[in-house]
Design a protein around this motif. Structure first.
Motif, PDB file in Angstrom:
ATOM      1  N   ALA A   1      28.103  15.700  -6.689  1.00  9.52           N
ATOM      2  CA  ALA A   1      26.803  16.131  -7.216  1.00  9.52           C
ATOM      3  C   ALA A   1      26.907  17.513  -7.849  1.00  9.52           C
ATOM      4  CB  ALA A   1      25.760  16.134  -6.100  1.00  9.52           C
ATOM      5  N   LEU A   2      27.629  18.412  -7.201  1.00 11.31           N
ATOM      6  CA  LEU A   2      27.813  19.759  -7.743  1.00 11.31           C
ATOM      7  C   LEU A   2      28.648  19.744  -9.016  1.00 11.31           C
ATOM      8  CD1 LEU A   2      28.565  21.773  -4.475  1.00 11.31           C
ATOM      9  CD2 LEU A   2      26.456  21.813  -5.824  1.00 11.31           C
TER      10      LEU A   2
ATOM     11  N   ILE B   1      24.390  13.879 -14.504  1.00  8.67           N
ATOM     12  CA  ILE B   1      24.723  12.819 -13.561  1.00  8.67           C
ATOM     13  C   ILE B   1      24.313  13.262 -12.164  1.00  8.67           C
ATOM     14  CG2 ILE B   1      26.595  11.514 -12.470  1.00  8.67           C
ATOM     15  CD1 ILE B   1      28.082  11.641 -15.136  1.00  8.67           C
ATOM     16  N   ARG B   2      23.447  12.487 -11.554  1.00  8.74           N
ATOM     17  CA  ARG B   2      23.001  12.762 -10.193  1.00  8.74           C
ATOM     18  C   ARG B   2      23.776  11.880  -9.218  1.00  8.74           C
ATOM     19  NH1 ARG B   2      18.518  11.196  -8.776  1.00  8.74           N
ATOM     20  NH2 ARG B   2      18.011   9.745 -10.465  1.00  8.74           N
TER      21      ARG B   2
ATOM     22  N   ALA C   1      14.890   2.247  -1.467  1.00  4.63           N
ATOM     23  CA  ALA C   1      15.314   3.649  -1.472  1.00  4.63           C
ATOM     24  C   ALA C   1      16.380   3.892  -2.534  1.00  4.63           C
ATOM     25  CB  ALA C   1      15.848   4.037  -0.095  1.00  4.63           C
ATOM     26  N   VAL C   2      17.307   2.942  -2.666  1.00  2.00           N
ATOM     27  CA  VAL C   2      18.379   3.073  -3.648  1.00  2.00           C
ATOM     28  C   VAL C   2      17.829   3.061  -5.068  1.00  2.00           C
ATOM     29  CG1 VAL C   2      20.434   1.935  -4.595  1.00  2.00           C
ATOM     30  CG2 VAL C   2      20.122   2.078  -2.123  1.00  2.00           C
ATOM     31  N   VAL C   3      16.935   2.135  -5.345  1.00  2.83           N
ATOM     32  CA  VAL C   3      16.340   2.043  -6.688  1.00  2.83           C
ATOM     33  C   VAL C   3      15.582   3.324  -7.014  1.00  2.83           C
ATOM     34  CG1 VAL C   3      14.619   0.825  -8.089  1.00  2.83           C
ATOM     35  CG2 VAL C   3      16.251  -0.473  -6.698  1.00  2.83           C
ATOM     36  N   TRP C   4      14.886   3.882  -6.029  1.00  6.74           N
ATOM     37  CA  TRP C   4      14.179   5.146  -6.265  1.00  6.74           C
ATOM     38  C   TRP C   4      15.144   6.282  -6.542  1.00  6.74           C
ATOM     39  CZ3 TRP C   4      14.117   9.807  -3.458  1.00  6.74           C
ATOM     40  CH2 TRP C   4      13.207  10.764  -3.948  1.00  6.74           C
ATOM     41  N   LEU C   5      16.193   6.405  -5.743  1.00  3.23           N
ATOM     42  CA  LEU C   5      17.153   7.495  -5.928  1.00  3.23           C
ATOM     43  C   LEU C   5      17.809   7.447  -7.307  1.00  3.23           C
ATOM     44  CD1 LEU C   5      18.949   7.670  -2.459  1.00  3.23           C
ATOM     45  CD2 LEU C   5      17.644   9.521  -3.535  1.00  3.23           C
TER      46      LEU C   5
ATOM     47  N   PHE D   1      15.021  15.166  -9.965  1.00  6.24           N
ATOM     48  CA  PHE D   1      15.447  16.488  -9.492  1.00  6.24           C
ATOM     49  C   PHE D   1      16.154  16.394  -8.142  1.00  6.24           C
ATOM     50  CE2 PHE D   1      14.422  21.132  -8.496  1.00  6.24           C
ATOM     51  CZ  PHE D   1      15.214  21.634  -9.515  1.00  6.24           C
ATOM     52  N   VAL D   2      16.567  15.182  -7.792  1.00  6.59           N
ATOM     53  CA  VAL D   2      17.222  14.954  -6.502  1.00  6.59           C
ATOM     54  C   VAL D   2      18.702  14.677  -6.727  1.00  6.59           C
ATOM     55  CG1 VAL D   2      17.279  13.551  -4.408  1.00  6.59           C
ATOM     56  CG2 VAL D   2      15.095  13.981  -5.548  1.00  6.59           C
TER      57      VAL D   2
END
Length: 256
Positions: free
Chosen positions: A175-176, A183-184, A230-234, A241-242
């Motif tokens: 992520a960093l 890319i999240r 939850a996966v579809v939302w992420l 911003f997550v």
């Protein structure tokens, strides 16, 4: 209040371990939101059945067999998906195994290596080849499957616990590294979910299943569809911003 709506139209979503359980439910959920889903699994029978379920409901999906513990197979998977469907825009790296039960001193090297290869090394391999494809398409989002066992210890499954802790660390690292390239990378940490893995753990014993339910504050096990949501939302723009987050979906288990 109306439920969240997503638009995955024209998006190529790769789901590993999509032949059953959480992977299948997630592949179906992405397809229902308009995605073109690359269904991948070591089991050809399970993967083809997931594609059938998607297509019969009007969705689009293609099956790509893959043993995620094999580096050549993972590289080939990413290449074949991109060639057939276009750059990967989203991925749920879900494939995993529980391995054998044994305390640390009794665990075998064979089991340790197998669980780490399938549960952790494969996550690195998948991202290694998914991320360049996403960069070609201008960005994307990845969700890696960890577990509540990635946050706390459980007796007699040392390799599984170590692998799932590693998934969270690897997720934060990626992520960093790729936040500036749009890319999240996040992780999902399911609790006890009604899947073939839990069936193997309980060996079909209703008493064992009831014990798992009692250990969860909500008094029940979760469904694969609840984790898929939850996966579809992420992966969606609703979570724009997550990144670097490990989302727990466990019916309150970790709150105890």
């Amino acid at each position: 209040m109306a439920g969240l709506t997503y638009d995955y139209s024209g998006k190529v979503v790769l789901v590993t371990g999509a032949g059953s359980g959480i992977g299948r439910a997630s592949a179906i959920a992405f397809a229902q939101e308009g995605a073109w889903v690359a269904v991948s699994d070591k089991s050809e029978e399970g993967g083809i059945e997931t594609v059938r379920l998607i297509v019969q409901n009007g969705g689009e999906a293609v099956f790509f067999p893959c043993d995620v513990s094999n580096p050549v197979a993972v590289k080939t998977l990413a290449e074949h998906v991109e060639k057939r469907m276009g750059p990967i825009s989203h991925a749920f790296n879900n494939a995993g195994i529980e391995g054998e039960q044994a305390f640390v001193t009794d665990a075998t090297e064979e089991n340790w290596n197998k669980v780490i290869d399938v549960n952790l090394r494969s996550i690195w391999l998948c991202m290694k080849y998914e991320i360049p494809s996403m960069i070609k398409g201008g960005g994307g989002a990845i969700v890696n499957c960890s577990s509540i066992a990635g946050l706390v210890g459980f007796k007699a499954i040392p390799a599984y616990v170590a692998s799932k802790h590693g998934v969270i660390g690897l997720t934060k690292n990626a992520a960093l590294e790729y936040a500036s390239q749009n890319i999240r990378v996040n992780a999902v940490c399911p609790g006890v979910i009604q899947t073939p893995m839990v069936d193997r753990f309980t060996k079909g014993d209703p008493v064992a299943l009831e014990e798992l339910k009692r250990s969860t504050p909500m008094g029940r096990v979760g469904s694969p569809e609840e984790i898929a949501a939850a996966v579809v939302w992420l992966c969606s723009d609703q979570a724009s911003f997550v990144t670097g987050h490990a989302l727990v979906a466990d019916g309150g288990w970790m709150a105890q």
